[in-house]
Scaffold this active site. Structure first.
Site, mmCIF file in Angstrom:
data_model
loop_
_atom_site.group_PDB
_atom_site.id
_atom_site.type_symbol
_atom_site.label_atom_id
_atom_site.label_comp_id
_atom_site.label_asym_id
_atom_site.label_seq_id
_atom_site.Cartn_x
_atom_site.Cartn_y
_atom_site.Cartn_z
ATOM 1 N N GLY A 80 33.798 83.279 17.250
ATOM 2 C CA GLY A 80 32.980 84.209 18.000
ATOM 3 C C GLY A 80 33.815 85.326 18.573
ATOM 4 O O GLY A 80 35.008 85.459 18.282
ATOM 5 N N GLY A 81 33.171 86.172 19.414
ATOM 6 C CA GLY A 81 33.876 87.304 19.979
ATOM 7 C C GLY A 81 35.023 86.901 20.889
ATOM 8 O O GLY A 81 36.013 87.614 21.024
ATOM 9 N N MET A 82 34.919 85.702 21.549
ATOM 10 C CA MET A 82 35.975 85.263 22.449
ATOM 11 C C MET A 82 37.127 84.598 21.709
ATOM 12 O O MET A 82 38.232 84.512 22.227
ATOM 13 C CB MET A 82 35.404 84.291 23.482
ATOM 14 C CG MET A 82 34.506 84.944 24.513
ATOM 15 S SD MET A 82 35.426 85.886 25.740
ATOM 16 C CE MET A 82 36.080 84.576 26.768
ATOM 17 N N GLY A 83 36.898 84.055 20.525
ATOM 18 C CA GLY A 83 37.970 83.396 19.807
ATOM 19 C C GLY A 83 37.472 82.353 18.835
ATOM 20 O O GLY A 83 36.364 82.454 18.318
ATOM 21 N N VAL A 85 36.838 78.154 17.955
ATOM 22 C CA VAL A 85 36.570 76.851 18.560
ATOM 23 C C VAL A 85 36.980 75.771 17.568
ATOM 24 O O VAL A 85 36.526 75.764 16.419
ATOM 25 C CB VAL A 85 35.090 76.691 18.937
ATOM 26 C CG1 VAL A 85 34.853 75.325 19.588
ATOM 27 C CG2 VAL A 85 34.664 77.799 19.885
ATOM 28 N N LYS A 102 38.475 75.846 22.828
ATOM 29 C CA LYS A 102 38.200 77.249 22.540
ATOM 30 C C LYS A 102 39.452 78.058 22.831
ATOM 31 O O LYS A 102 39.917 78.129 23.975
ATOM 32 C CB LYS A 102 37.036 77.757 23.380
ATOM 33 C CG LYS A 102 36.641 79.192 23.022
ATOM 34 C CD LYS A 102 35.290 79.560 23.595
ATOM 35 C CE LYS A 102 34.830 80.907 23.068
ATOM 36 N NZ LYS A 102 33.493 81.264 23.551
ATOM 37 N N ASP A 195 26.256 84.362 28.303
ATOM 38 C CA ASP A 195 26.288 84.373 26.828
ATOM 39 C C ASP A 195 25.313 83.335 26.286
ATOM 40 O O ASP A 195 25.625 82.571 25.379
ATOM 41 C CB ASP A 195 27.697 84.096 26.319
ATOM 42 C CG ASP A 195 27.859 84.457 24.835
ATOM 43 O OD1 ASP A 195 27.011 85.216 24.322
ATOM 44 O OD2 ASP A 195 28.809 83.983 24.194
#
Length: 859
Positions: A80-83, A85, A102, A195
């Site tokens: 995803g946009g954060m990284g 998983v 994550k 989110d």
């Protein structure tokens, strides 16, 4: 003319490069590139240069399974946009625990401090609710990237769970109320999620909901409510998140409103969705309790929409009132069969179908009567366009799996192998020794006729080689059953006329068979050979015809089809199966933030989106792709009878429409509240209107080469401002401020290019003053004029790109990918003459098409 210089034969360069990547570096790849380049030295050199550059970068890409303290990762659960998983387990001997880790990406790291993340970990660790995944631990890697260790949840995404079990609206609502309970608990602890989306809501096998991924959460304290820019999913994010303004509990309520509309679909309460997703946070529900109360309240029918429905139904009934052809249905009711083909012996049918798995198509085979279907395999790839070997044992099909291209499945050994990288639209030779295919698709649409390079490859795999000689406008190619020759259909002007060429697989150039001149009723696509030296063809999308060739081209109508047809397939004994592929369309909005996904605009139902005002409160649609135009306002909607194409001004008060009335086709200017409008008796299409609705850009003259005309509604004047001696010009739009225009030019080679020019009042603008922007079509300016969106199919599908513009409105840097469409829904499936994108405050609006296929047999 301006713009970057393209490499030689750009379409074929890209197609051959993509296909070559499926081969490892070495002689096999070199042989494929040399064969596919067809002796074109410049093309061959350019592809090899690109491959060398790629090979120099590829070794730097690694795929390790990192370790995080006592936790060892074992597989990737998602990105995803954060990284990224990972699934992991603790293996230090202290105790056993299965977790999800994550890893925060470098891009996300740029938006916040490590101390900020540490403080949030401490806050979230205190959450204790059965509907929220616990946060166990966290830390920083040796290379400085933070990570979170959270409870591993065995479950399915909320939307996928509902669709897989075909849950009714009541069951879906019960699950959604569990979500509300969990979010309400977090809000009671002064924490907002920020989110919320279906993929962050997991449902276990026993139907229990659990929220995950509180990594983007925020503590709500006095003096601490300002948004720190973080990763979120634009499709579900509130407007204040997209613009980095202050966020609060109502930001989560916005996301919940979007989720509710997606999960409940047609069963969602439109009023609830509208209030929960209001642009102004103050207009939304204040608390989760308020949202829950609204869901439990007794619904009231929206009178404005009810008033429109009878007119829409009448328009659809009029369109579908046509003679029923004598056809026999093969596919079962309620199932969608796409790209069906019959084996040469007439015993088997192959087709693509989701069979209860929305959005994912697999290949199926059944006896010719449609009974006892067999699923060949089940995977996550988008598989379509199958072809059967003459005896039905082998199935060739296109797939977007590891190496996109043409694959072959052996029904006896149950094995699948890659036959032709990048290949699609396959057809076995009558004897089964060869596969004919193409690797170029310049429309981004796997169903419509395509132009491009065609190849032959041995059916069990081998070196491909080009066929078709110098023909470049090949509409379709089929096998001649008697001679084992390839029959190419070359398109010429006008569109209902074409040439047929024949070529032996062994060697030689194509020889012309016939020039076919037909009465023009739309495009004609040859789809299968017919007995007695004839061919079957689809004319105008819904008429099956036979074209005799031996005594001069002669057309005979066979059947008027009840739905749009995409092609046909015939066995040696003359049995004919026709593919019906009616298109369905919906109005979608794509937020402007990176990695946004389309959001369905529910109000107005199914139909073709035409245009929207700048504030997003007024828009035009045509229900069911055909019928009378509907003008939607903030509170109600009105039907404009006889109109089916139109544009609306930025202020939402004026529309320019194409209307048919009493067998007269005209352009009209209609203001809100009027019934008839101001009429211009002109043939053509409106492309765009000025902000105040007083002027319009349109095509108005019935000529072979289309130009662009400026209409002045106040003075009732017209002026041709853009024209070219050999190009067709389409889709002109005003830039903000109306000092420039962008438009589509279709050149002699049928390539489509986005161009722009500075307006000179009502004076003509010579081609020497035009600026080339990019290869594509359907330009649309952003509201601030700093970006130009356009549709392009350079990657094989119809996708949207954005070109940055400087203060003068000229290209100012490399383009960026805005939205990709590689699955079930695509802009490329829609009628090209009416497809339009338009920018509004809440995102880019457009239509996406979807097919619903069936198969009928001509008895």
């Amino acid at each position: 003319m301006g713009g970057p210089e393209q490499p030689p034969n750009f379409d074929r360069t890209r197609a051959i490069f993509d296909a070559a990547l499926a081969y490892p570096p070495g002689p096999q790849r070199d042989g494929f590139v040399e064969s596919a380049s067809s002796g074109d030295a410049a093309l061959h050199a350019e592809v090899r240069r690109l491959l060398r550059s790629y090979d120099s970068v590829a070794p730097r890409i690694a795929d390790p399974w990192p370790r995080f303290g006592p936790y060892q990762t074992s597989r990737i659960l998602g990105r995803g946009g954060m990284g990224v998983v990972y699934e992991a387990h603790r293996d230090d001997g202290e105790f056993e625990r299965r977790v999800a880790i994550k890893l925060i990406s470098q891009a996300a790291l740029a938006t916040f401090l490590h101390e900020d993340l540490r403080r949030e970990r401490q806050i979230l660790a205190g959450l204790d609710h059965p509907g929220i995944a616990r946060l166990f631990d966290g830390g920083v890697t040796d290379w400085g990237a933070p990570y979170l260790v959270v409870e591993y949840v065995e479950g399915e995404h909320l939307d996928e769970y509902c669709n897989r079990l075909h849950l009714d609206p009541a069951a879906r609502l019960r699950l959604f109320e569990q979500v509300l309970d969990a979010v309400a608990y977090a809000h009671s602890r002064n924490i907002i999620h920020r989110d919320l989306k279906p993929s962050n809501i997991l449902v276990s096998n026993d139907g229990r909901v659990k929220l995950v991924d509180f990594g983007a959460a925020k503590l709500i304290l006095a003096g601490d409510a300002t948004v720190t820019v973080r990763s979120f999913t634009p499709e579900y994010a509130s407007p204040e998140q997209l613009t980095a303004r202050q966020a609060g509990p109502r930001s989560d309520i916005y996301s919940l409103g979007v989720i509710y509309g997606k999960i409940l679909g047609p069963g969602a309460r439109a009023g609830v969705v509208r209030k929960a997703t209001a642009l102004d946070p103050k207009q939304r529900y204040a608390t989760i309790a308020d949202l829950r109360s609204a869901l439990r309240a007794r619904p009231r029918a929206p009178m404005a929409i009810l008033a429109v429905l009878p007119a829409i139904a009448a328009a659809l009934a009029l369109y579908y009132r046509q003679p029923a052809p004598r056809l026999t249905a093969v596919s079962p009711p309620g199932q969608s069969w796409l790209d069906a083909s019959v084996s040469a012996d007439g015993h088997w049918l192959a087709y693509a179908s989701s069979h209860g798995t929305p959005g994912r198509y697999d290949i199926w085979v059944s006896p010719a009567d449609g009974s006892n279907p067999e699923r060949l395999f089940e995977d996550e790839a988008f598989d379509h366009s199958p072809a059967l070997s003459p005896d039905g044992r082998y199935v060739a099909f296109f797939s977007q799996r590891d190496a996109p291209g043409l694959y072959e499945f052996d029904r006896k050994t149950r094995k699948t192998r890659l036959i032709a990288p990048g290949g699609r639209r396959a057809a076995y030779s009558p004897g089964g020794a060869w596969l004919l295919y193409t690797i170029a698709n310049n429309r981004g649409d796997p169903i419509r006729p395509i132009d491009g390079a065609w190849f032959l490859v041995p059916a069990r795999g081998g070196e491909p080689r080009p066929v078709g000689g110098n023909l470049r406008r090949i509409v379709n190619a089929v096998w001649e059953p008697d001679t084992e020759s390839i029959l190419f259909q070359e398109g010429i002007e006008p569109s209902a006329s074409f040439r047929l060429w024949s070529q032996q697989p062994a060697a030689g150039e194509p020889r012309k068979v016939a020039d076919v001149q037909l009465p023009s009723i739309g495009d004609v696509v040859v789809c299968a050979p017919a007995p007695g030296g004839a061919v079957w063809a689809i004319r105008g999308d819904n008429e099956l015809v036979s074209i005799a060739l031996r005594r001069g081209p002669r057309l005979e109508s066979v059947a008027h089809l009840p739905e749009r047809a995409s092609g046909c397939s015939a066995s040696r004994d003359g049995r004919l199966f026709v593919r019906l592929d009616p298109l369905r369309s919906g109005h979608y909005r794509i937020p402007y933030a990176p990695n946004s996904a389309p959001v369905r605009v529910e109000r107005g139902g199914e139909g073709l989106f035409l245009d929207i005002s700048a504030d997003g409160e007024s828009w035009l649609t045509v229900p069911g792709l055909r019928g009378d135009l509907v003008w939607h306002g903030p509170e109600s909607a009105a039907v404009v009878a006889g109109a089916n194409v139109g544009v609306v001004s930025s202020d939402g008060r004026t529309a320019w429409l194409r209307r048919y009335r009493n067998e007269v086709r005209s352009l009209i200017r209609l203001r809100a509240g009027e019934e008839t409008g101001q009429e211009f008796v002109l043939v053509g299409l409106p492309w765009d209107t000025s902000a105040d609705g007083k002027r319009a850009l349109a095509y108005v003259h019935p000529s072979v080469r289309r130009n662009i005309t400026l209409l002045d509604g106040e003075r009732r004047e017209t002026a041709s401002i853009l024209s070219h001696p050999s190009w067709n010009l389409y889709r002109a739009v005003f830039a903000p401020g109306e000092k420039r225009t962008a438009f589509t030019a279709i050149r002699e080679d049928e390539s489509r290019w986005v161009m722009m020019a500075a307006l000179r009042g009502n004076q003509p603008i010579p081609p020497t003053a035009w600026r080339e922007v990019a290869r594509g079509t359907a330009p649309a300016y952003s509201l601030d004029g700093r970006e130009l969106f356009y549709l392009s199919n350079e990657d094989g599908s119809s996708c949207i790109y954005a070109m940055p513009l400087d203060a003068a409105g000229l290209p100012a840097g490399p383009r960026r990918a805005f939205a990709h469409f590689h699955g079930e829904r695509s802009p490329g499936l829609l009628p090209s003459s009416t497809f339009r994108m338009a920018a509004a405050a809440n995102g880019l609006h457009l239509s996406l098409g979807r097919r619903e296929g069936s198969v009928v047999r001509i008895d």
